[in-house]
Design a protein around this motif. Structure first.
Motif, short mmCIF file in Angstrom:
data_model
loop_
_atom_site.label_atom_id
_atom_site.label_comp_id
_atom_site.label_asym_id
_atom_site.label_seq_id
_atom_site.Cartn_x
_atom_site.Cartn_y
_atom_site.Cartn_z
N GLY A 122 0.82 -1.20 0.00
CA GLY A 122 0.00 0.00 0.00
C GLY A 122 0.86 1.24 0.00
N SER A 123 0.23 2.39 0.25
CA SER A 123 0.93 3.66 0.21
C SER A 123 1.98 3.74 1.31
CB SER A 123 -0.08 4.80 0.36
OG SER A 123 0.54 6.05 0.28
N GLY A 124 3.20 4.18 0.98
CA GLY A 124 4.25 4.26 1.98
C GLY A 124 5.56 4.78 1.42
N VAL A 125 6.56 4.85 2.30
CA VAL A 125 7.91 5.31 1.97
C VAL A 125 8.89 4.28 2.50
CG1 VAL A 125 9.63 7.12 2.33
CG2 VAL A 125 7.21 7.74 2.10
N TYR A 126 9.89 3.95 1.69
CA TYR A 126 10.86 2.91 2.06
C TYR A 126 12.25 3.37 1.66
CZ TYR A 126 13.26 -1.65 1.84
OH TYR A 126 14.14 -2.70 1.99
N LEU A 127 13.20 3.29 2.60
CA LEU A 127 14.59 3.67 2.35
C LEU A 127 15.48 2.59 2.93
CD1 LEU A 127 16.79 5.85 1.59
CD2 LEU A 127 16.50 6.71 3.94
N SER A 128 16.45 2.12 2.14
CA SER A 128 17.31 1.04 2.64
C SER A 128 18.75 1.23 2.21
CB SER A 128 16.80 -0.33 2.14
OG SER A 128 17.02 -0.47 0.75
N ALA A 129 19.63 0.61 2.96
CA ALA A 129 21.05 0.50 2.63
C ALA A 129 21.45 -0.93 2.96
CB ALA A 129 21.89 1.49 3.42
N SER A 130 22.09 -1.61 2.01
CA SER A 130 22.35 -3.03 2.22
C SER A 130 23.66 -3.43 1.55
CB SER A 130 21.20 -3.87 1.65
OG SER A 130 21.09 -3.67 0.25
#
Length: 372
Positions: A122-130
């Motif tokens: 659904g609606s959202g914000v996602y930030l990652s470092a891997s």
């Protein structure tokens, strides 16, 4: 890993699966699984068609309207002590805004990603470092911002088993309030899940997996250094020829800091007439993605450059079936341009759209907003 030649099949698979009832997926679990299947250098479509690139001013009624808070401080500045949040919770998510950035990360995390808009859950914000373990278990840091009133979800395990909630323990003071560490069964590596309110009625969840000697200490450091704001998201191209009946639903931006440094940026559109059901909204999409060009000459390499036509004087690969089309144009001033259309454009629409895409002056030297 996926290459451009496989996009058509991936799109059709996603279309079929999205039209059937399905279980809502955990955002970071789904995205990390997809990212392990291809390198950032690919000009492929967004993972599972949940994400994409654009510079349009369109938003999705009821889900992605431009109701957003003012930035408390310019991005790139150090946050004031404990102000790890926005002034108000996101009632909706504008895919073309940057709401959160990392201010500090532990060493060794080289693959960065930002997604906003209509994600798998659904609606959202996602930030990652891997890290890039080459098909192994995902290791890294991921922050998810949920819209107003939406509760954080349990992690999705690679085993497919449901993660059963355990206890919670107090975390550090964040955004002027309390936070908590949540634990779940089935963790295959050291794991910390930290939750707090980035604004009233707006939850943030930070997940740290296998990073640092003490994952909770790492999570605390990352959370305290997060930078929140509301800036337009920089993109490597503008797209002028999108039909008026389509609207932007999601943006995906990625960059690898390993050599050779590569980046990927994509935007996804879908019909305006569909609303409310994320699966239906993603069942038919049009995606434009830009990536840094690399001339791979080994046919055994999944990034092999394999044109079968020319477009605008550039080598290109075109394919499609059942009304869907996929077009990748190679080495346009140092960038690959890919257009994936699930029968939203007229026949030959990907070729017609290509001339309306304007790249930045020097695409080969462009960097995402994730570049540090």
């Amino acid at each position: 890993m996926l290459d451009e030649r496989q996009i058509g099949d991936l799109m059709l698979t996603e279309i079929e699966s999205a039209e059937r009832p399905s279980v809502v997926l955990d955002v970071e679990g789904a995205m990390s699984t997809a990212r392990r299947q291809r390198h950032l250098a690919q000009g492929a479509g967004a993972a599972l068609l949940a994400v994409a690139l654009t510079v349009g001013g369109l938003t999705l009624p009821n889900l992605l309207t431009p109701d957003r808070p003012p930035a408390p401080a310019p991005l790139g500045t150090a946050p004031a002590g404990g102000e790890t949040g926005l002034p108000v919770a996101l009632t909706t998510v504008d895919p073309q805004r940057v709401y959160v950035r990392f201010g500090w990360l532990p060493d060794g995390l080289r693959d960065l990603q930002y997604q906003a808009g209509l994600l798998l859950s659904g609606s959202g914000v996602y930030l990652s470092a891997s890290t890039a373990p080459g098909g192994g278990q995902w290791t890294g840091v991921a922050i998810t911002l949920y819209p107003k009133g939406v509760q954080p979800s349990a992690p999705q395990r690679d085993s497919g088993e449901a993660a059963r909630p355990g206890g919670t323990t107090p975390g550090p003071q964040l955004n002027g309030g309390a936070s908590s560490f949540a634990s779940y069964s089935g963790a295959e590596q050291p794991e910390a899940i930290l939750r707090w309110r980035y604004a009233p009625d707006g939850w943030a969840q930070l997940k740290v997996v296998g990073v640092g000697a003490d994952v909770r200490s790492t999570a605390t450091q990352v959370a305290r250094a997060l930078r929140f704001g509301d800036d337009p998201i920089p993109m490597p191209a503008t797209v002028a020829g999108v039909p008026a009946a389509l609207q932007v639903i999601a943006v995906d931006v990625q960059e690898s800091l390993d050599e050779p440094k590569v980046w990927y940026a994509s935007t996804t559109w879908s019909p305006k007439s569909i609303s409310g059901d994320p699966g239906q909204q993603r069942a038919r999409t049009m995606t434009v993605s830009i990536s840094r060009y690399r001339n791979i000459t080994d046919p055994a390499d999944n990034e092999y450059v394999d044109p079968n036509t020319t477009v605008g004087g550039h080598p290109a690969r075109f394919g499609g079936q059942n009304g869907s089309e996929s077009l990748t144009v190679y080495d346009v001033n140092g960038a690959n341009v890919t257009i994936d259309d699930s029968a939203l454009l007229p026949t030959g629409g990907t070729r017609a759209l290509f001339p309306t895409i304007t790249l930045v002056a020097d695409p080969a030297a462009w960097h995402t907003h994730l570049h540090r």
